[in-house]
Design a protein around this motif. Structure first.
Motif, PDB file in Angstrom:
ATOM      1  N   ILE A 185     122.326 -35.119 122.896  1.00 27.98           N
ATOM      2  CA  ILE A 185     122.611 -35.415 124.346  1.00 27.98           C
ATOM      3  C   ILE A 185     123.920 -35.680 124.829  1.00 27.98           C
ATOM      4  N   PHE A 186     124.343 -34.872 125.591  1.00 34.10           N
ATOM      5  CA  PHE A 186     125.604 -34.701 126.361  1.00 34.10           C
ATOM      6  C   PHE A 186     125.583 -35.041 127.658  1.00 34.10           C
ATOM      7  N   LYS A 187     126.568 -35.870 128.459  1.00 29.45           N
ATOM      8  CA  LYS A 187     126.736 -36.148 129.744  1.00 29.45           C
ATOM      9  C   LYS A 187     127.124 -34.756 130.412  1.00 29.45           C
ATOM     10  N   PRO A 188     126.445 -34.644 131.440  1.00 33.15           N
ATOM     11  CA  PRO A 188     126.852 -33.110 132.108  1.00 33.15           C
ATOM     12  C   PRO A 188     128.359 -33.059 132.470  1.00 33.15           C
ATOM     13  N   ASP A 189     128.978 -34.190 132.875  1.00 33.03           N
ATOM     14  CA  ASP A 189     130.298 -34.240 133.293  1.00 33.03           C
ATOM     15  C   ASP A 189     131.290 -33.981 132.133  1.00 33.03           C
TER      16      ASP A 189
ATOM     17  N   ASN B 110     109.459 -23.429 123.613  1.00 33.78           N
ATOM     18  CA  ASN B 110     109.677 -22.718 122.193  1.00 33.78           C
ATOM     19  C   ASN B 110     110.531 -23.566 121.466  1.00 33.78           C
ATOM     20  N   LEU B 111     111.515 -24.105 122.004  1.00 29.95           N
ATOM     21  CA  LEU B 111     112.699 -24.992 121.258  1.00 29.95           C
ATOM     22  C   LEU B 111     112.017 -26.028 120.687  1.00 29.95           C
ATOM     23  N   GLU B 112     111.070 -26.679 121.432  1.00 29.20           N
ATOM     24  CA  GLU B 112     110.459 -27.814 120.752  1.00 29.20           C
ATOM     25  C   GLU B 112     109.524 -27.594 119.897  1.00 29.20           C
ATOM     26  N   GLU B 113     108.600 -26.639 120.013  1.00 27.63           N
ATOM     27  CA  GLU B 113     107.498 -26.253 119.237  1.00 27.63           C
ATOM     28  C   GLU B 113     107.616 -25.244 118.225  1.00 27.63           C
ATOM     29  N   TYR B 114     108.358 -24.305 118.411  1.00 27.12           N
ATOM     30  CA  TYR B 114     108.437 -23.318 117.526  1.00 27.12           C
ATOM     31  C   TYR B 114     109.797 -23.285 116.638  1.00 27.12           C
ATOM     32  N   TYR B 115     110.920 -23.645 117.371  1.00 27.09           N
ATOM     33  CA  TYR B 115     112.109 -23.567 116.568  1.00 27.09           C
ATOM     34  C   TYR B 115     112.584 -25.110 116.168  1.00 27.09           C
TER      35      TYR B 115
ATOM     36  N   LEU C  71     120.147 -29.648 128.758  1.00 32.05           N
ATOM     37  CA  LEU C  71     118.504 -29.718 128.534  1.00 32.05           C
ATOM     38  C   LEU C  71     118.048 -28.847 126.982  1.00 32.05           C
ATOM     39  N   LEU C  72     118.802 -27.629 127.234  1.00 30.70           N
ATOM     40  CA  LEU C  72     118.649 -26.991 126.046  1.00 30.70           C
ATOM     41  C   LEU C  72     119.133 -27.352 124.797  1.00 30.70           C
ATOM     42  N   VAL C  73     120.496 -28.046 124.996  1.00 27.77           N
ATOM     43  CA  VAL C  73     121.086 -28.568 123.832  1.00 27.77           C
ATOM     44  C   VAL C  73     120.187 -29.609 123.063  1.00 27.77           C
ATOM     45  N   VAL C  74     119.669 -30.565 124.031  1.00 30.71           N
ATOM     46  CA  VAL C  74     118.755 -31.714 123.314  1.00 30.71           C
ATOM     47  C   VAL C  74     117.720 -30.910 122.531  1.00 30.71           C
ATOM     48  N   HIS C  75     117.157 -29.894 123.136  1.00 25.63           N
ATOM     49  CA  HIS C  75     116.039 -29.445 122.307  1.00 25.63           C
ATOM     50  C   HIS C  75     116.540 -28.413 120.992  1.00 25.63           C
TER      51      HIS C  75
ATOM     52  N   GLU D  74     113.750 -24.629 112.470  1.00 28.97           N
ATOM     53  CA  GLU D  74     114.617 -23.523 112.400  1.00 28.97           C
ATOM     54  C   GLU D  74     116.056 -24.193 112.608  1.00 28.97           C
ATOM     55  N   SER D  75     117.049 -24.088 112.056  1.00 27.05           N
ATOM     56  CA  SER D  75     118.532 -24.371 111.841  1.00 27.05           C
ATOM     57  C   SER D  75     119.218 -23.126 112.777  1.00 27.05           C
ATOM     58  N   LEU D  76     119.338 -23.797 114.166  1.00 25.58           N
ATOM     59  CA  LEU D  76     119.966 -22.775 115.040  1.00 25.58           C
ATOM     60  C   LEU D  76     121.362 -22.686 114.943  1.00 25.58           C
ATOM     61  N   ILE D  77     121.630 -21.622 115.546  1.00 29.43           N
ATOM     62  CA  ILE D  77     123.234 -21.263 115.541  1.00 29.43           C
ATOM     63  C   ILE D  77     123.654 -21.209 116.784  1.00 29.43           C
ATOM     64  N   SER D  78     123.014 -20.752 117.710  1.00 30.10           N
ATOM     65  CA  SER D  78     123.363 -20.795 119.040  1.00 30.10           C
ATOM     66  C   SER D  78     122.328 -20.770 120.119  1.00 30.10           C
ATOM     67  N   VAL D  79     122.327 -20.864 121.222  1.00 31.52           N
ATOM     68  CA  VAL D  79     121.566 -20.958 122.333  1.00 31.52           C
ATOM     69  C   VAL D  79     122.290 -20.489 123.692  1.00 31.52           C
ATOM     70  N   SER D  80     122.252 -19.363 124.343  1.00 35.94           N
ATOM     71  CA  SER D  80     123.023 -19.050 125.464  1.00 35.94           C
ATOM     72  C   SER D  80     122.248 -18.062 126.294  1.00 35.94           C
ATOM     73  N   GLY D  81     122.772 -17.886 127.536  1.00 38.10           N
ATOM     74  CA  GLY D  81     122.108 -16.772 128.340  1.00 38.10           C
ATOM     75  C   GLY D  81     122.510 -16.941 129.842  1.00 38.10           C
ATOM     76  N   ILE D  82     121.671 -16.309 130.570  1.00 36.81           N
ATOM     77  CA  ILE D  82     121.856 -16.242 131.947  1.00 36.81           C
ATOM     78  C   ILE D  82     120.755 -17.297 132.561  1.00 36.81           C
ATOM     79  N   ILE D  83     121.046 -18.334 133.173  1.00 35.51           N
ATOM     80  CA  ILE D  83     119.963 -19.310 133.532  1.00 35.51           C
ATOM     81  C   ILE D  83     120.317 -19.855 134.952  1.00 35.51           C
ATOM     82  N   ASN D  84     120.920 -19.069 135.729  1.00 31.24           N
ATOM     83  CA  ASN D  84     121.034 -19.275 137.117  1.00 31.24           C
ATOM     84  C   ASN D  84     120.740 -18.195 138.030  1.00 31.24           C
ATOM     85  N   GLY D  85     119.342 -18.295 138.526  1.00 31.91           N
ATOM     86  CA  GLY D  85     118.996 -17.116 139.135  1.00 31.91           C
ATOM     87  C   GLY D  85     119.689 -16.640 140.382  1.00 31.91           C
ATOM     88  N   SER D  86     120.307 -17.673 141.118  1.00 38.68           N
ATOM     89  CA  SER D  86     120.937 -17.516 142.219  1.00 38.68           C
ATOM     90  C   SER D  86     122.485 -16.900 141.963  1.00 38.68           C
ATOM     91  N   SER D  87     123.248 -17.280 141.380  1.00 35.75           N
ATOM     92  CA  SER D  87     124.505 -16.652 140.759  1.00 35.75           C
ATOM     93  C   SER D  87     124.217 -15.162 140.337  1.00 35.75           C
TER      94      SER D  87
END
Lengths: 408, 408
Positions: free
Chosen positions: A220-224, A144-149, A211-215, A152-165
């Protein structure tokens, strides 16, 4: 008649035969989903695994223990990489791309740690690398980020993205389980990484956030470089404290544009009734996208587990058969504008935090600008305080025993 | 360097100049969104409108009153149709496609009523017809069904897909507004259709449901065959009745596979705390997709308004510039399997309904199998009953004064 044309186009221009690396939880989910898919068939020519002695639920002649043999086959156009070990995965993925094979991967650690290299390999060898299964399980967020947005100039992307926690927090909150028991359940259900530290300390969602930030922003940020604090120190006290305020604690990954810079971090957060995240329970994930024109969008779905992630991987394989690949439009725009894909990570701001501590010395690591509330009892001590964001990097280690969560 | 390659590919192979028909709420939203988009530019060569005397917020030389002149221009590759009147829209869209122009439309009534013809025109003239803006505003639901769930055997697609009705129900519930005042507000905010009957009686969500069914199940239904009952008879009593049970009333469009047949209808529904829909308020829409493997997915976003819908239309225009078109994979499979795109609509089942009535004679139209609860007071009378689904078609008219809602 129309069906014949369609079939002809797909099969004749791009017959899809693949090799699969790894046959764990997600690999078996993919195998089952592919077997039962009506619309799309891909042939799994070989499954590469490491362990010769492990009992497999399908016949042994499907497997090979020699990854070079598999990558050298002339009867595959793509590989699906679902290997646990990130170093093995890097070898397999880079070798495959160098040989002109397309790759589908669900390995967020691999992708986030080596994104720059893997991005360049795609360009250099003209192959696709798809990884919907690496981010938020069944939610088609990358697509969706790649194809649809993309416009679109995005303001933020956020959420719950770790099922285990999220599973652990839900069971502690709803059923009063203690942390260790909840974690054990998450592992038994196949939601947790082999090393649960990656989940509970917020590394897994951080890889996904990269990965979300790239799209979303073309950066590109280094995870560290990206801050992650997790739920490893959460206690029943914290969860009760949230409940008293009608709130719940969730582990939230967050990235937002601030001028030309990006704020990005993974932190536990108190969420109230006004939040879309408050009822996202168990292994469910939720991603909120805020666009300048489209407003707030929320995507919810299962973020972990064999079948949901297997279905995401299958959708990528099917997309490959239509010669789909990510275009990275925003990343290309940023590269053109500033010569590389990196913008600065904004660290110069404060956050209002709940900080539960055992003794005052622990607080010295933090740049506390203003204490708003202070609580002490035989059971627990906490502050609500405005804290300089950058000082949170000081408490990332396993030895840290503070529990920190965003307030409001 | 990379940017140059991308730009070259896009501009050289497919420069995107368009004509816009209609300059109302959504048309102006598109105009603004396009003006401020960083990633993508399309040239609006001309805007076709009907009214010569209406005050416009941009210079008059942008407009033309002659649609034939616009369609004959050699400097456009696509048109965007955002016209109120469905007959005018059909003329414009069919003429455009016959001339080899791609079309983006947000006109759900046009698309649902004439889907078979418009589907064939796409095939015959090799042009694209995209309509994300026609369904659930800013939520990319068509694109996701088409691209991401094309390999997934779907169980159901349902949700809140009429922003105007949802706005009315929310204001009645949260603020105690009466129906007429809430409707007037929805119109003033630009959420309602010119003829609000299309919204409140559930026609607008039915048109959208017809489009969802095409992409989710590969089946074309005529809108008239699909049942829609709306919220036009809802009262404060009904909303209080829901609140007493910790529930809220929502207008829900629903389609699900039952064997080889499809159940599809639009009905008000009591939703409880366990439902993802309970907190979807005001003009927000929510669509739930349930897949055999992916599980339940929820997509939430603004379903009405100038900018959210304009952003959806812009995304379609940008997709056209990449030569994107819907492939209708599931529809093609069904056509191949049974010679046409139609499967039977399943009407042979019962529903548990709340039925508020004024006098017993009104109930004769319904095939009531079993009365579960009965309530009579000076203020209202209602039944909770199991009702044969097909008999609900008897109470579709404007003269019907029953309020009917699904229970549980």
């Amino acid at each position: 008649m129309l069906r014949i044309i369609t079939t002809y186009l797909i099969l004749d221009t791009y017959k899809m035969d693949i090799a699969l690396f790894g046959f764990g939880c997600v690999g078996q989910g993919l195998y089952d989903a592919l077997g039962q898919s009506h619309g799309f068939k891909a042939g799994i020519q070989k499954i590469g695994v490491k362990d010769r002695h492990k009992l497999r639920k399908i016949a042994l002649d499907h497997f090979s223990f020699d990854s070079l043999e598999i990558l050298g086959r002339s009867d595959i156009q793509a590989i699906v990489e679902l290997v646990d070990n990130a170093e093995d995965a890097l070898d397999i993925v880079t070798s495959a791309m160098q040989r002109g094979l397309h790759v589908v991967s669900a390995n967020k650690k691999l992708l986030a740690e080596h994104f720059d290299v893997l991005f360049q390999l795609q360009q250099k060898h003209g192959v696709a690398l798809l990884y919907e299964g690496a981010c938020a399980g069944s939610i088609p967020i990358i697509r969706n980020l790649e194809e649809y947005y993309d416009t679109e100039s995005l303001i933020s992307v956020s959420g719950i993205i770790n099922g285990s926690s999220n599973y652990i927090l839900t069971r502690m909150d709803r059923d009063g389980l203690d942390y260790e028991t909840a974690l054990k359940q998450a592992q038994e259900l196949g939601f947790a990484e082999i090393d649960p530290w990656l989940d509970v300390a917020g590394f897994d969602p951080k890889y996904k956030l990269v990965l979300l930030v790239v799209h979303a922003f073309g950066v590109i940020f280094k995870p560290d470089a990206v801050l992650n604090l997790g739920i490893q120190n959460v206690s029943a006290f914290d969860i009760e404290h949230a409940a008293l305020k009608g709130q719940r604690i969730k582990l939230v990954a967050y990235a937002a544009r601030n001028g030309n810079n990006i704020q990005a971090f993974v932190l536990p957060r108190f969420v109230g009734k006004e939040s879309n995240l408050i009822n996202i329970d168990n292994e469910y994930n939720a991603v909120e996208i805020e666009g300048a024109f489209s407003g707030k969008q929320l995507l919810v779905g299962k973020g972990a587990g064999s079948y949901p992630t297997g279905a995401a991987v299958l959708s990528d394989v099917a997309a490959l058969s239509h010669q789909y690949r990510y275009e990275y439009k925003k990343l290309h725009q940023n590269i053109a504008a500033n010569g590389h894909g990196l913008q600065d990570l904004d660290k110069d701001f404060t956050l209002k935090l709940y900080i539960r501590y055992q003794d005052d010395a622990q607080l010295q690591a933090l740049d506390i600008k203003e204490v708003i509330e202070q609580y002490t009892s035989p059971r627990a001590k906490y502050l609500i305080a405005e804290v300089g964001f950058e000082s949170l990097y000081n408490i990332r280690g396993k030895e840290n025993k503070l529990f920190v969560a965003l307030v409001g």
